[in-house]
Enzyme design. Structure first.
Site, PDB file in Angstrom:
ATOM      1  N   SER A   1     -38.292 -48.650 -31.666  1.00 19.33           N
ATOM      2  CA  SER A   1     -38.853 -48.088 -30.381  1.00 19.33           C
ATOM      3  C   SER A   1     -40.183 -47.866 -30.520  1.00 19.33           C
ATOM      4  O   SER A   1     -41.132 -47.786 -31.470  1.00 19.33           O
ATOM      5  CB  SER A   1     -38.319 -46.612 -30.230  1.00 19.33           C
ATOM      6  OG  SER A   1     -38.836 -45.774 -29.142  1.00 19.33           O
TER       7      SER A   1
ATOM      8  N   TYR B   1     -36.810 -37.913 -32.892  1.00 24.26           N
ATOM      9  CA  TYR B   1     -36.211 -39.409 -32.200  1.00 24.26           C
ATOM     10  C   TYR B   1     -37.290 -40.175 -32.893  1.00 24.26           C
ATOM     11  O   TYR B   1     -36.561 -41.382 -33.755  1.00 24.26           O
ATOM     12  CB  TYR B   1     -36.278 -39.530 -30.861  1.00 24.26           C
ATOM     13  CG  TYR B   1     -35.807 -40.761 -30.267  1.00 24.26           C
ATOM     14  CD1 TYR B   1     -34.686 -41.613 -30.523  1.00 24.26           C
ATOM     15  CD2 TYR B   1     -36.832 -41.708 -29.774  1.00 24.26           C
ATOM     16  CE1 TYR B   1     -34.583 -42.990 -30.234  1.00 24.26           C
ATOM     17  CE2 TYR B   1     -36.799 -42.696 -29.292  1.00 24.26           C
ATOM     18  CZ  TYR B   1     -35.463 -43.523 -29.554  1.00 24.26           C
ATOM     19  OH  TYR B   1     -35.363 -44.857 -29.194  1.00 24.26           O
TER      20      TYR B   1
END
Length: 339
Positions: A129, A154
């Protein structure tokens, strides 16, 4: 055979459909959890199941015996490529339910890596990501930049996943490629993402929340460009290099067949401009609720895709105006919404 984890998810669905339409056999894995509307996942899955070359397994990544059994069965098919897209997504949700991230993104990924260790696939491609760039301020974000300052759990789990994957590539010689996706949007998108939330709220006459008082920039990347990048990378197996690149530390590992690429549009857009384009396509003006920057968020993202272009000859190119238009057309059709 191609195994896609997260096959009922946004990116997994589009990748599986592309490969199936090309006549390639696909095995899909998903746990169909309720992080967002399960009926949307089921609708995606129903479209995939129309293809004779698709098989599906409802398995949780953390179910170690089930994962071992699946990889054992797939290993018997011979040539296997694994595309690992399943994960617990969402920056803000990681503040509410951190254990979901360690379970899926760490324990779950470990089970995928162990499965790959056992069957030695042709290639493991996994989703990372843009969030791993965290507190970086140098723009655009390059895969050669240090990414040691995550701003959310995350992001931390995604960086940890990159390190775990590198270790398995180094230890067992498994060709591994990680892909850092930048703000993916388009038809069949996730309901927790900004475009989906904004569209629903505007059509319902409700205000939309715009963080950092609108001073946000995002490298919005259309789903078809993401899929094209993934497909091209799948066929490009990484190799270790004999020595570290001079003055250019980064994704080329001298220890392992391992690479990292950004997949982003390379053209960041101001969030208020993004909303303005959406307003034009919907024919309605948004009621804007301006709020401060949220914990875990970053003010801007911008992908440097030079390594991807050099390796595959591909650069994402879909303009945001066009991509938003396609999403709105899908949304109206899927939900039967009109002006």
């Amino acid at each position: 055979m191609i195994l896609i984890t997260g096959a009922a998810g946004f990116i997994g669905f589009h990748l599986a459909r592309r490969l199936l339409e090309e006549g390639k056999p696909v095995t899909g894995l998903d746990n169909l959890n309720d992080y967002y509307d399960v009926s949307l996942k089921e609708a995606r899955l129903a479209l995939l199941q129309e293809h004779a070359g698709f098989s599906f397994h409802r398995i949780d990544l953390c179910d170690r015996p089930a994962m071992e059994g699946l990889f054992r069965a797939l290993g018997e098919s011979g040539d296997l490529t694994v595309v690992h897209l399943a994960a617990q997504a969402g920056v803000r949700y990681s503040l509410e339910n951190p254990h979901a991230y360690t379970e899926s993104n760490l324990t779950g990924f470990m089970n995928v890596l162990e499965g790959c260790r056992s069957v030695r696939p042709r290639h493991l491609v996994f989703a990372s990501s843009s969030s791993v760039y965290g507190g970086n301020t140098k723009m655009p974000f390059s895969v050669h930049d240090n990414v040691d300052h995550p701003l959310s759990l995350y992001a931390a789990t995604k960086k940890a996943g990159e390190l775990m994957a590198h270790a398995y590539a180094a230890l067992f010689g498994i060709p591994v490629t990680g892909l850092r996706f930048f703000t993916v949007y388009g038809p069949w998108g996730r309901p927790d993402m900004a475009l989906f939330l904004f569209t629903r709220a505007i059509l319902d006459g409700k205000p939309i929340d715009i963080y950092n008082y609108g001073r946000m920039r995002r490298d919005f990347t259309y789903i078809d460009d993401i899929i094209e990048g993934v497909v091209r990378v799948m066929d490009r197996l990484p190799e270790g290099v004999s020595r570290p690149p001079v003055n250019r530390p980064g994704p080329e590992s001298r220890f392992a067949p391992y690479r990292i690429y950004n997949i982003g549009n390379g053209r960041p857009v101001d969030l208020l401009e993004f909303v303005g384009i959406l307003e034009r396509h919907l024919g309605r003006e948004a009621k804007k609720n301006l709020l401060p920057l949220q914990p875990g968020d970053v003010a801007a993202t911008w992908a440097d895709v030079e390594d991807l272009a050099e390796a595959t000859g591909f650069r994402p190119r879909t303009p945001v105006e066009e991509g938003i238009g396609r999403f709105v057309a899908w949304y109206r059709n899927y939900y039967g919404r009109t002006r």
